[in-house]
Design an enzyme around this catalytic site. Structure first.
Site, PDB file in Angstrom:
ATOM      1  N   ARG A   1      -3.734  -1.103  -6.098  1.00 41.30           N
ATOM      2  CA  ARG A   1      -2.813  -2.193  -5.821  1.00 41.30           C
ATOM      3  C   ARG A   1      -3.026  -3.231  -6.917  1.00 41.30           C
ATOM      4  O   ARG A   1      -4.033  -2.972  -7.703  1.00 41.30           O
ATOM      5  CB  ARG A   1      -2.987  -2.816  -4.682  1.00 41.30           C
TER       6      ARG A   1
ATOM      7  N   GLU B   1      13.039 -44.677  -6.985  1.00 39.66           N
ATOM      8  CA  GLU B   1      12.232 -43.940  -5.930  1.00 39.66           C
ATOM      9  C   GLU B   1      12.721 -44.640  -4.620  1.00 39.66           C
ATOM     10  O   GLU B   1      12.313 -44.252  -3.415  1.00 39.66           O
ATOM     11  CB  GLU B   1      10.852 -44.672  -5.913  1.00 39.66           C
TER      12      GLU B   1
ATOM     13  N   LYS C   1       0.794  -1.317  -0.135  1.00 35.76           N
ATOM     14  CA  LYS C   1       0.040  -0.090  -0.186  1.00 35.76           C
ATOM     15  C   LYS C   1       0.897   1.201  -0.073  1.00 35.76           C
ATOM     16  O   LYS C   1       0.656   2.380  -0.710  1.00 35.76           O
ATOM     17  CB  LYS C   1      -1.041  -0.052   1.286  1.00 35.76           C
TER      18      LYS C   1
ATOM     19  N   HIS D   1     -15.695  -8.218   1.613  1.00 40.10           N
ATOM     20  CA  HIS D   1     -14.788  -8.940   2.030  1.00 40.10           C
ATOM     21  C   HIS D   1     -15.042 -10.331   1.437  1.00 40.10           C
ATOM     22  O   HIS D   1     -14.112 -10.912   1.046  1.00 40.10           O
ATOM     23  CB  HIS D   1     -14.766  -8.858   3.660  1.00 40.10           C
TER      24      HIS D   1
ATOM     25  N   ARG E   1      -0.135 -47.247 -14.114  1.00 43.67           N
ATOM     26  CA  ARG E   1      -0.072 -48.258 -12.910  1.00 43.67           C
ATOM     27  C   ARG E   1      -0.834 -49.254 -13.249  1.00 43.67           C
ATOM     28  O   ARG E   1      -2.256 -49.283 -13.064  1.00 43.67           O
ATOM     29  CB  ARG E   1      -0.756 -47.255 -11.635  1.00 43.67           C
TER      30      ARG E   1
ATOM     31  N   ARG F   1       4.207 -49.345 -15.478  1.00 44.87           N
ATOM     32  CA  ARG F   1       4.855 -49.936 -14.397  1.00 44.87           C
ATOM     33  C   ARG F   1       4.081 -51.142 -14.105  1.00 44.87           C
ATOM     34  O   ARG F   1       2.919 -51.287 -13.859  1.00 44.87           O
ATOM     35  CB  ARG F   1       4.752 -49.108 -13.342  1.00 44.87           C
TER      36      ARG F   1
ATOM     37  N   GLY G   1      10.190 -41.671  -9.198  1.00 41.82           N
ATOM     38  CA  GLY G   1       9.025 -41.596  -8.560  1.00 41.82           C
ATOM     39  C   GLY G   1       9.009 -40.879  -7.068  1.00 41.82           C
ATOM     40  O   GLY G   1       9.582 -41.521  -6.255  1.00 41.82           O
ATOM     41  N   THR G   2       9.130 -39.613  -7.568  1.00 41.15           N
ATOM     42  CA  THR G   2       9.358 -38.725  -6.259  1.00 41.15           C
ATOM     43  C   THR G   2       8.422 -38.695  -4.973  1.00 41.15           C
ATOM     44  O   THR G   2       8.733 -38.209  -3.909  1.00 41.15           O
ATOM     45  CB  THR G   2       9.215 -37.183  -6.799  1.00 41.15           C
TER      46      THR G   2
ATOM     47  N   ASP H   1       7.666 -41.656  -3.492  1.00 42.64           N
ATOM     48  CA  ASP H   1       8.224 -42.641  -2.802  1.00 42.64           C
ATOM     49  C   ASP H   1       9.588 -42.076  -2.227  1.00 42.64           C
ATOM     50  O   ASP H   1      10.295 -42.212  -1.186  1.00 42.64           O
ATOM     51  CB  ASP H   1       8.505 -44.070  -3.318  1.00 42.64           C
TER      52      ASP H   1
ATOM     53  N   SER I   1      12.618 -43.191 -14.424  1.00 43.11           N
ATOM     54  CA  SER I   1      11.327 -42.457 -13.969  1.00 43.11           C
ATOM     55  C   SER I   1      11.608 -42.091 -12.597  1.00 43.11           C
ATOM     56  O   SER I   1      11.413 -42.883 -11.818  1.00 43.11           O
ATOM     57  CB  SER I   1      10.128 -42.908 -14.488  1.00 43.11           C
TER      58      SER I   1
END
Lengths: 905, 905
Positions: B339, B758, B25, B461, B567, B623, B779-780, B782, B777
């Site tokens: 703003r 993984e 502001k 609001h 999967r 997989r 497997g983020t 796990d 690949s």
């Protein structure tokens, strides 16, 4: 095409270094020939040929037979006999022999080359028709079972029937005519079971026997043995073909086995047995209980002298205890085998120290000779001396046999190896009781606490295998009788049923009724000497994991210089504290939780005082509370059932509400994967008052002792840190508590603040974490779980077993540190941690800290210390010294130093 | 000592770049002053001062007051009034203003400087006694509640009582005398509640108000808002002190707020509201429903023109949609705030694309302006058009309000924000229904599916906050009446109870009775344009995770170029297959297991054909079976209870035996930490027949399609590999199956064999693993669990919440990739993997593949592609383009490019 490799070595062409190619037996036979000892001539087919045969799906190499014929010619010339010759036949043995000796696990065929024609030649040669027919029936029996894979009971039944019929006890008492009939009957069995007559062509016999030996590399008992002994499965076996000499040519013939020192105790004495007028396998198989080798001095004094001298020469030549086989044929001594003698770890330690005292090897060599991982066997519980004396008085001593392998074992009597295995899997302790053991019993021996045989000597199969396993064993306990049908063991009037408890003292050979209480032995004098050499040699520090003052005292006794891991949760588990801990967990407000903690605090304080006092002058690493809280509460399912029953019985009972509250809390705390859940510093951050209480107790305790002028060196360790913010926040909170205590009491001492590295992320971000840690202790148990993604509770005994069986993993990573994975994280953490803080103190406090190869790794990557359970402290001390000796070289160098012996004649 | 920093900036000293110091502001007020726009004079106390105040435990800086007095002098000069002067008083506003706008979350005090004396000056200045008393009572009321922390209901009750007593509806109808009495009563409340009279000293008022604004940084609703919006907690707020101008000085005065474009849809139109004769908070608070800004063109044409031109200038100056506040005091326009306008993601996309078309920004800038992570909001289910038409016909349309924030929401009516939160925690969908919302309701708004208010406009609001959250909201629905006591909502004759279901369409403003079925919308035209720009810009590939042919088609529609994770276990879970899968698991022999697999095989084959057909020409990574087998069996506890009951009912029932067998198997498969247990390739190695069946199905399916001349690109992916031996063994087994199929059918096609990374050990030993993998690949999901040691099931919603609250973690690592830990392992794996195999294909298939910052990381470390759920594919497409635009620079550069705007006038 690969260049044609030499497939066959005459004994005169090899030497002791060639074990990879010739196997242990072949290399040592060659070495004995080099040394000019009397060895029947022969040659060895290499392990490469075996591996080629096995990987080609069992195709016999086409170009092998001509080479065999050539080699055989040399043997024929040396022996002046011809293989397959009707008038003057040469007989040979065909024996397995792997790089690493696997006694009795693979196959052997003796007396090969006999047929209906050459039998006549043998009669003429020996002038002993009975001997010749006995030899022929042995050959058919052995070839039939080993090569033609006919169940050996068919042959044994005929033999037993004949003996019963003729009312004789021993095979030796069978007449020529009986043996002739037996030979005929045996040949009928072969015809009957294989659909073809017994092969009469000696060359066919030879090829088939060689193939059987090759195949025996893969028979189940050999695979099981290699798994147990951690021998690789791709080594293959060599095949030794050697001219037969006969120990069964009358009373001036004999056969025997002997060690240059006592393999159970390490005493310096010629130790072994022999049988007059017998073939070698009669001794090993324990069919007749043989005579002690010392008796030979009386019965055959000249031969005993000759043999003693050869034994002395061999021991000095190899600079190690030798295990020898020999045969006396009509008064002439032949050496059939020598090898490094398997011995108990107790004997190994004594021999190594004695060899140093005798000037044979250096202390460094002595240390390298000991497999450090076996040392805990020396600290296994032994029967309490007073309890044994009491048992003898109370008439509980049942019998005394031969002290074949030391150690104390108590368990249920089991007569069947399969049953032994089944019961052991159920967690029951069993004693395997057999007339004699054979290679097919090995799985039952592995499963048993101890082994008792009623026949066989100190070099029988049972004795040799048990000593190799470090398992208590009593052999030749002839006053015991086994009734296999009734499944009872009787000694005099006493009849013990299957399942009754007996106790074996392998050191004295005593068999007791019932269970004898045990106690932990002290370190023996030779071990003390060896470990003192180790302490002078090693650079790696050795501490112990200890949670109580008693543990701490034991740790000192074992030679630990400090505590690397004091698990405070074990204090929480104590019976008088658990209710208070449960109050703390069930508290529904901060106030209530603090109140319970206030009650716990003086208890922890006393624990810490006791530990600091015991470890005065040494560092003590204290890990703050680590396990998930539900571990302090009862099991959910049990609780639910108990509550249901109570409600059914009396729903208005006072306890119901409290129980329900516990059940609710247990439910709230239930986790899908508790290993990765709400534990370690996560607990400490969510409930800061718990760690604050623990740190307060540590510092009050330390102040108390400092004011008694006792040196304390506390090291506060935060578990399960994965992110620097966790450690930063806790360090701020806890150092405030520590300073408050020291300030108030105006007592100041040095302490360290550090963390366990057990989450992979902590290792990866060690540079950040080292900003707030003065030491790292690698918690390799959890670090292994997370790095490999193995839940130890679920993997061991389940898929991990399959992985080891299939060779996907060579080792259980919870036993031997996974250097490539977990080790790499340790190296990353050391590297990054010491960049941030060059004097960062580094240690290992997982179980790997007491495993020899992992200790060597710890030395190599430059850790400061390892910490392990008190009973593994000797392992760490010795392994650290071994690592220091092998210097900066890789582990391989060390291992090869242990297996290749000095052999210049 | 630190050098004294400048603590206060006059508006004329600042500019739009100084948001860190002056807050949003303050910086924008300064910028408007620089641009020559009509802004009442004032100055800003920096955020540094606030942070100093808060970290000093609320000690007001001693040297601040003199600086404030100095700055105040400048304002007095400009306004020609004196602060606290009895004759010609200057009144000021004291407003919060953080770096990142937090509308309504912190405190504001208006009309400050009034007391019993200056009141008289204000009467003389304005010539309006009623205005002056109204202003005084507003001041006491606001100061009392905000600064003195008196419950505001005390004041409201008096106001309501007076209005009832005088039978008037609006505050504006209160007489001077009534206001005088109210002022007296308000002062008594202050005396009563604080024990001291209302502070009469203007300087005291000023200091107290400043401190109240500082403190308001930490009030719960502000903390909750920052948590929700992921705003850091250590920024602090600036304080803006500005000369008051009055919109409530009669019918030639007004106050209003307006956006330069429609913030809900992005339409190019002046969009907002104003109220004649009112102060600013009256509009925002929704106390009176205001007039549309377009009405101003008729009522105040000259002012409307002036305002429109300012709006145009501001939008072009900032090159962004502006959200402005203004006041007209006696015919003179003042700008009180501008703003960047908060907007829905729908509006953001349209505005960005329109700005490019209008030549204001480049396509690259347009792409950088969109928060990619918000795009899935555009794909949230919308009410089906036909269902809405049907509902209107069936008289289920209850009312129509203002379409304050688009989106479809169905839920139970709840009137209380606390209750909304409680019910939402129980997993229930609620609609928060309020007369109006205020900052104290934010936690209930976060919990609700949608918000309905009966009063307030499109800038109230409720509207502003809901749009910020991307949550459906209808405001000003005046035909609805809330009975707070009865907890009912009535519209005409209809009375709905708390808990009854209603549906809100935020796009049309319609409120329906009951639940309306939803459908997934298509990508809108502007989004298509934006994403096409992204596709032309990005270098990172984008695939989708899809398990069925329908998923695959959706993935293509969303712009995915292949499947990165199919999967196969989802195929196992299908209702018709589960019994066969269970047969397979319960099989007690290899034969029985193979039999069940033979039944599964044709089903899997059909799935694969469907997927390959849908993805013709694109790669499909399949997989093999991953989850632990017990996931296919019923829950143990439920099973046990069911079985107990069945046995009680009829123990001879046929099912009992089968159930007991299942229970036994479930017990055997039970694991302590299933995440780290018997799953993934561990299953595949112990039961090789399962993977063999799957590979057979894949290759048979592929052969079928190839023979239809359809291009297939299968990629076989092995899950949970941690050791090269696992992959080696499986590759040998499975390639044999693949070759057998292709050989038999004589159809050959290219395929890849690879693995998920993984398990941390796999990343650490990627060089070894890459010998047998043509692609990795990551497997983020796990990999994050294991690297951090967090069980996702246990951490999220439990200690992870505490960690985020306490700031130990800045982000949930399951949402935003942990670059320092997990990211480091990815970099290690890429490095080592590509050393072994330079063309190793690398991708991410965890949920992070659809999160913008994680996608940017993937680009930076040189992965080939990311794969995510179809609805997050647009996120990945845009984030990948953003990463490409920001080039090799760090992420920070990108983020700052989004927050710092071009501001040269």
């Amino acid at each position: 095409m690969k260049p044609a490799m030499k497939k066959i070595y005459l004994f005169s062409e090899g030497n002791a270094y060639m074990k990879d190619l010739l196997g242990s037996k072949g290399a040592n036979l060659a070495e004995m020939v080099r040394a000019g000892l009397p060895v029947p001539p022969g040659f060895t087919i290499t392990t490469d040929v075996c591996n080629e045969y096995l990987s080609n799906g069992g195709r016999f190499p086409t170009d092998l037979m001509p080479d065999i014929l050539n080699a055989l010619k040399t043997v024929e010339t040396a022996m002046n006999r011809q293989f397959g010759d009707v008038d003057n036949p040469l007989l040979v043995s065909v024996r397995s022999g792997a790089k690493i000796s696997m006694p009795g696990m693979m196959e052997t065929v003796l007396n090969l080359g006999l047929n209906d024609q050459t039998l006549q030649g043998l009669i003429r040669q020996s002038g002993d028709e009975r001997f010749a027919y006995d030899t022929y029936r042995r050959f058919i029996q052995m070839f039939g079972s080993v090569v033609l894979e006919i169940n050996k009971e068919y042959f044994e039944d005929i033999l037993d029937y004949k003996k019963q019929h003729l009312r004789v006890q021993n095979d030796a008492d069978l007449t020529v005519n009986a043996l002739k009939e037996i030979v005929l009957a045996f040949k009928e069995i072969v015809q009957d079971k294989t659909g073809a007559p017994f092969p009469q062509d000696p060359m066919t016999q030879l090829q088939q026997a060689i193939e059987a030996v090759f195949r025996s590399w893969h028979i189940p008992r050999a695979v099981a043995y290699r798994n147990y002994m951690k021998i690789e499965h791709d080594l293959g076996t060599a095949v030794n073909i050697q001219a037969m000499v006969f120990g069964n040519m009358g009373e001036d013939s004999a056969t025997g086995v002997a060690f240059t020192r006592n393999p159970a105790t390490g005493e310096k004495e010629l130790y072994g047995e022999y049988l007059l007028n017998a073939q070698g396998e009669d001794v090993v198989a324990g069919i007749r209980t043989p005579q002690k080798i010392s008796d030979m001095a009386r019965e055959m004094p000249a031969l005993y002298e000759e043999f003693s001298e050869i034994a002395y020469r061999l021991e000095h030549h190899y600079m190690d205890v030798q295990d020898m086989e020999f045969t006396v044929e009509k008064g002439r001594l032949f050496m059939l085998q020598t090898r490094s003698g398997k011995r108990t770890i107790q004997a190994a330690v004594k021999v190594a120290v004695d060899f140093v005292n005798e000037g044979i090897i250096t202390p460094e060599e002595a240390m390298l000779r000991i497999d450090a991982n076996q040392l805990p066997q020396l600290l296994l519980p032994a029967f309490s001396q007073s309890a044994m004396a009491q048992a003898r008085k109370s008439n509980h001593l049942l019998a005394t046999g031969l002290n074949a392998s030391p150690g104390a074992a108590t368990g249920e009597i089991v007569f069947n190896p399969d049953e032994a295995e089944t019961l052991a899997e159920q967690g029951r302790n069993v004693i395997l009781v057999r007339t004699e053991t054979c290679p097919d019993d090995v799985h039952g021996m592995i499963a048993a606490q101890g082994i008792l045989t009623t026949r066989g000597g100190n070099t029988s199969h049972a004795a040799v295998v048990a000593r190799g396993m470090g398992k208590p064993c009593i052999t030749g306990c002839e006053s015991c009788r086994i009734d296999p049908k009734a499944e009872t063991l009787s000694i005099g009037d006493k009849i013990l049923q299957k399942g009754e408890l007996i106790s074996l003292d392998g050191a004295t050979g005593e068999v007791f009724e019932g269970a004898i209480p045990t106690e932990i032995p002290k370190l023996g004098p030779e071990l003390e000497i060896l470990l003192n050499w180790a302490d002078e040699t090693r650079v790696l520090g050795v501490r112990a994991n200890a949670d109580t003052p008693a543990d701490a005292r034991k740790a000192l006794e074992m030679g630990a210089k400090g505590i690397g891991l004091c698990r405070t949760e074990h204090m929480f588990m104590a019976q008088d504290r658990l209710p208070v801990v449960q109050d703390m967990i069930l508290a529904d407000s901060l106030e209530a939780r603090k109140k319970a903690l206030t009650r716990l605090m003086p208890m922890q304080l006393e624990d810490f005082k006791g530990i600091f006092r015991a470890m005065a002058g040494h560092p003590v690493t204290i890990r703050l509370l680590d396990p998930p809280l539900h571990e302090f509460l009862p099991n959910r399912e049990e609780l639910r059932i108990a509550l249901e029953q109570q409600i059914k019985a009396d729903p208005y009972e006072e306890n119901v509400k409290a129980q329900a509250a516990i059940l609710k809390k247990v439910g709230e705390l239930h986790e899908v994967n508790p290993m990765m859940g709400f534990r370690g510093c996560r607990l400490g951050l969510v409930y800061p008052e718990i760690y604050a209480m623990q740190v307060r107790a540590i510092f009050e305790a330390a102040c108390d002792l400092v004011s008694e002028r006792i040196n304390v060196q506390p090291e506060i360790m935060i578990p399960l840190v994965g992110h620097v913010s966790e450690l930063k926040a806790l360090r701020e909170q806890l150092e405030a508590v520590a300073n408050e205590v020291m300030n108030r009491r105006d007592i100041w001492f040095h302490y360290l603040f550090g963390t366990m590295i057990e989450v992979p992320r902590a290792a990866l971000t060690a540079d950040e974490i080292a900003q707030y840690a003065e030491f790292f202790s690698f918690g390799t148990n959890d670090l292994t779980q997370l790095t490999l993604g193995y839940s130890r509770d679920d993997a061991e005994g389940r898929f991990l077993v399959k992985y080891l069986e299939k060779g996907i993993l060579k080792e259980n990573p919870f036993e031997v540190l996974d250097v490539a994975g977990v080790g790499q994280l340790i190296e990353i953490a050391r590297e990054k941690g010491r960049i941030m803080r060059p004097h960062l103190k580094l240690g290992i406090c997982g179980e790997h800290g007491g495993e020899s190869r992992s200790v060597q790794f710890s030395h190599q990557v430059g850790l400061d210390y390892v910490s392990c359970s008190p009973f593994r402290v000797p392992v760490a001390r010795l392994a650290a010294a071994q690592a220091a000796i092998s210097g900066r070289d890789r582990l391989e160098a060390l291992h090869s130093a242990k297996t290749v012996l000095l052999t210049e004649p």
